[in-house]
Design a protein around this motif. Structure first.
Motif, PDB file in Angstrom:
ATOM      1  N   GLY A 175       0.425  -1.231   0.398  1.00  0.00           N
ATOM      2  CA  GLY A 175       0.250  -0.058  -0.263  1.00  0.00           C
ATOM      3  C   GLY A 175       1.135   1.438  -0.404  1.00  0.00           C
ATOM      4  N   GLY A 176       0.030   2.490   0.352  1.00  0.00           N
ATOM      5  CA  GLY A 176       1.355   3.783  -0.265  1.00  0.00           C
ATOM      6  C   GLY A 176       0.582   4.439  -0.171  1.00  0.00           C
ATOM      7  N   TYR A 177       0.658   6.170  -0.588  1.00  0.00           N
ATOM      8  CA  TYR A 177      -0.237   7.467  -0.627  1.00  0.00           C
ATOM      9  C   TYR A 177       0.649   8.018  -1.169  1.00  0.00           C
ATOM     10  N   ASN A 178       0.368   8.460  -2.320  1.00  0.00           N
ATOM     11  CA  ASN A 178       0.393   9.888  -3.411  1.00  0.00           C
ATOM     12  C   ASN A 178      -0.123  11.103  -3.072  1.00  0.00           C
ATOM     13  N   ARG A 179       0.993  12.161  -2.607  1.00  0.00           N
ATOM     14  CA  ARG A 179       1.038  13.000  -1.571  1.00  0.00           C
ATOM     15  C   ARG A 179       0.759  14.489  -3.240  1.00  0.00           C
ATOM     16  N   ASN A 180       1.132  13.422  -4.162  1.00  0.00           N
ATOM     17  CA  ASN A 180       0.283  14.598  -5.749  1.00  0.00           C
ATOM     18  C   ASN A 180      -1.237  14.616  -5.406  1.00  0.00           C
ATOM     19  N   SER A 181      -1.719  13.490  -5.467  1.00  0.00           N
ATOM     20  CA  SER A 181      -3.183  12.718  -5.545  1.00  0.00           C
ATOM     21  C   SER A 181      -3.925  13.067  -4.213  1.00  0.00           C
TER      22      SER A 181
END
Length: 94
Positions: A37-43
């Motif tokens: 999993g993860g997190y996209n700071r841009n979106s």
């Protein structure tokens, strides 16, 4: 366009093979040391992926999208219900 980018990322990341498990704290961690999993700071979108016994990886995003992939092929359904498919011979959205 964001849907296609997310689908491409999911399909590319699904080629890595690793066994994943959930830790006592609730995180999903794979044998290769990476979290599933993860997190996209841009979106502003987070995602989590799990693989079942048949080898199908189900990825869910925090915005309500879901993708099911196996061997570089898969189906993505957006929160609005739009479906995108990638097969060995075809790809596109309805």
């Amino acid at each position: 366009m964001k849907i296609l980018v997310i689908l491409a990322c999911i399909l590319l990341s699904s080629n890595a093979t690793a066994e994943c498990r959930r830790t006592a704290t609730g995180r999903t961690v794979c044998d290769n040391g990476q979290e599933a999993g993860g997190y996209n700071r841009n979106s502003g979108t987070a995602w989590e992926a799990e693989k079942n016994s048949a080898g199908v990886t189900t990825t869910q995003t925090s915005k309500g999208g879901e993708a099911k992939t196996k061997n570089g092929k898969g189906v993505y359904e957006s929160p609005s219900g739009k479906k995108c498919v990638k097969t060995a011979n075809n790809q596109g959205c309805n």
